[in-house]
Write an enzyme that holds these catalytic residues in place. Structure first.
Site, mmCIF file in Angstrom:
data_model
loop_
_atom_site.group_PDB
_atom_site.id
_atom_site.type_symbol
_atom_site.label_atom_id
_atom_site.label_comp_id
_atom_site.label_asym_id
_atom_site.label_seq_id
_atom_site.Cartn_x
_atom_site.Cartn_y
_atom_site.Cartn_z
ATOM 1 N N GLU A 206 -13.151 -42.372 40.405
ATOM 2 C CA GLU A 206 -13.208 -43.311 39.292
ATOM 3 C C GLU A 206 -14.448 -44.190 39.338
ATOM 4 O O GLU A 206 -14.544 -45.170 38.591
ATOM 5 C CB GLU A 206 -11.940 -44.166 39.258
ATOM 6 C CG GLU A 206 -10.688 -43.342 38.980
ATOM 7 C CD GLU A 206 -9.465 -44.192 38.704
ATOM 8 O OE1 GLU A 206 -9.562 -45.428 38.779
ATOM 9 O OE2 GLU A 206 -8.409 -43.629 38.402
ATOM 10 N N LYS A 338 0.097 -45.367 30.306
ATOM 11 C CA LYS A 338 -0.818 -44.231 30.262
ATOM 12 C C LYS A 338 -0.313 -43.270 29.189
ATOM 13 O O LYS A 338 0.793 -42.723 29.315
ATOM 14 C CB LYS A 338 -0.859 -43.517 31.615
ATOM 15 C CG LYS A 338 -1.363 -44.365 32.762
ATOM 16 C CD LYS A 338 -1.190 -43.625 34.086
ATOM 17 C CE LYS A 338 -1.812 -44.373 35.253
ATOM 18 N NZ LYS A 338 -1.532 -43.711 36.550
#
Length: 432
Positions: A206, A338
């Site tokens: 990430e 999410k």
């Protein structure tokens, strides 16, 4: 003039930030509007979240999506032809019904979320509205507090630390732009410290620094040092947020920390984390106990009281019913949202709304395998989530989303209101 309808739905294979195949859906409306949605993919996954449809076998590591593309071509496209793109709930419920399984395993959660997002993008574009404004309708919106990774760990960085994400938050910043500037300084300082000490191994999935720490505490100590070197006061200016992702190393009330060669029972794990909360400026902790340890979560949430946000990710999997249950049982006080974990926009929105009704912190989140789709930046604003977690302050698939919120904040001008500390659950109240 009649409202446009869905004319065609097309899917193609593209590639995510890890170089793995993913699904992009393209929706064409009868008024000529063309829009796309892309499915992200997670590395640490809750057992109850929507399942991606992958081809398996040796080719491309088993991650190819030809079967998922066939699902769009053969089943989803014919079903959606002629439907109203502005009725997102009806579109998403039709996808759920067509799949017919509890976790989207037949069509694939990657398939349904790409189509769901594409329809949403198309509807907003057809109305000539930015996506956040289309979602908000005429309601006021809040610019979210960013939660930004500085060190990657867990499955995002070859398990170089047991803790998956070491992040920072700037809740007292005056704006989103200022919060990003603060983060940029901390990120740069952290990289410099690690380089000086020979601890820098590159960047993780990430975008956070890939560390070579000898203990989890060394990561926390280095993060505090980076905050100070950047010229800020830990806790007052910059706080720490952790994603423990305990399901990756815990089961049945036992927790095994590979980096330190230690094993804890539930109570010892709680003491370990509570000790950190006393010694470090921690404001938020995600999944401090495994998804099968509701009792551990409940005890920990009670122990930290009104001082720390305790987020359910693998534990809640963006499921409104599980959020409502967690609120009733007081197992956590915040929910990570999410869209691909739920499988459709409507289901993700329901989980976010359930959290807001309960007075939870609500955090719209990216995944470790991301794309250039910036929809979640708009969801965080349009849904008034209050918080946004995208990953680190590097890599274009991450920066595209941070930069999109900057544009939204600028577009709002004097009406822009930064959520800041008010996004925390201890500053919120359940809906009457």
């Amino acid at each position: 003039m009649t409202d446009p309808v869905i004319l065609t739905v097309h899917a193609r294979r593209i590639w995510d930030s890890r170089g793995r195949p993913t699904v992009e859906a393209e929706v064409l409306l009868s008024d000529g509007t063309l829009a796309r949605g892309i499915a992200p993919a997670g590395a640490s996954r809750g057992s109850r979240e929507a399942v991606d449809r992958r081809d398996g076998g040796p080719r491309l590591g088993g991650f190819d999506v030809q079967d998922a593309l066939a699902s769009v071509r053969d089943e989803i496209a014919p079903m959606l032809a002629g439907r109203d793109p502005f009725d997102q709930a009806a579109i998403d419920f039709a996808l759920v019904a067509l799949d017919g399984t509890p976790n989207k395993r037949r069509l694939g959660g990657n398939t349904t979320v790409a189509v769901s997002l594409a329809v949403l993008h198309a509807a907003a574009a057809s109305r000539g509205l930015a996506l956040w404004r289309y979602l908000a309708e005429d309601e006021p919106v809040t610019i979210p507090l960013p939660e930004i990774q500085i060190f990657g760990g867990g499955v995002h960085a070859g398990r170089r630390t047991d803790i998956q994400d070491f992040m920072v938050m700037a809740p007292k910043a005056g704006s989103f732009a200022e919060a990003l500037e603060i983060t940029a300084e901390v990120y740069r300082a952290a990289g410099a410290i690690m380089a000086e000490r020979g601890l820098l191994q590159g960047v993780a999935d990430e975008g956070g620094w890939w560390p070579a720490f000898s203990s989890n505490e060394q990561a926390l100590d280095t993060l505090v040092m980076a905050i100070e070197r950047a010229g800020y006061v830990p806790r007052d200016d910059v706080a720490i947020s952790l994603d423990v992702a305990a399901s990756e190393f815990g089961r049945d009330g036992r927790y095994r920390l590979g980096l330190e060669g230690r094993e804890f029972d539930r109570d010892a794990m709680a003491d370990y984390l509570l000790g950190w909360c006393e010694r470090y400026p921690i404001l938020s902790i995600e999944d401090p106990f495994s998804e099968d340890d509701a009792e551990g979560l409940k005890r920990f949430t009670a122990a930290v009281g009104d001082s720390i946000q305790v987020i359910g990710d693998d534990f809640l999997v963006t499921n409104a019913a599980l959020v409502e249950q967690a609120a009733a049982e007081q197992t956590v006080n915040a929910v990570l949202v999410k869209v691909n974990q739920a499988g459709t926009v409507t289901e993700a929105k329901a989980a976010c709304e359930a959290g807001r009704r309960a007075g939870f912190g609500t955090i719209v989140s990216a995944r470790s395998g991301e794309t250039e789709d910036v929809a979640i930046a708009h969801l965080a604003v349009g849904w008034n989530a209050g918080q946004l977690k995208v990953g680190s302050f590097a890599r274009s698939e991450r920066m595209a989303k941070w930069n999109e919120v900057l544009r939204i904040e600028e577009a709002l001008g004097a009406k822009a209101r930064f959520a800041g500390l008010d996004a925390m659950p201890f500053r919120r109240r359940p809906a009457a």
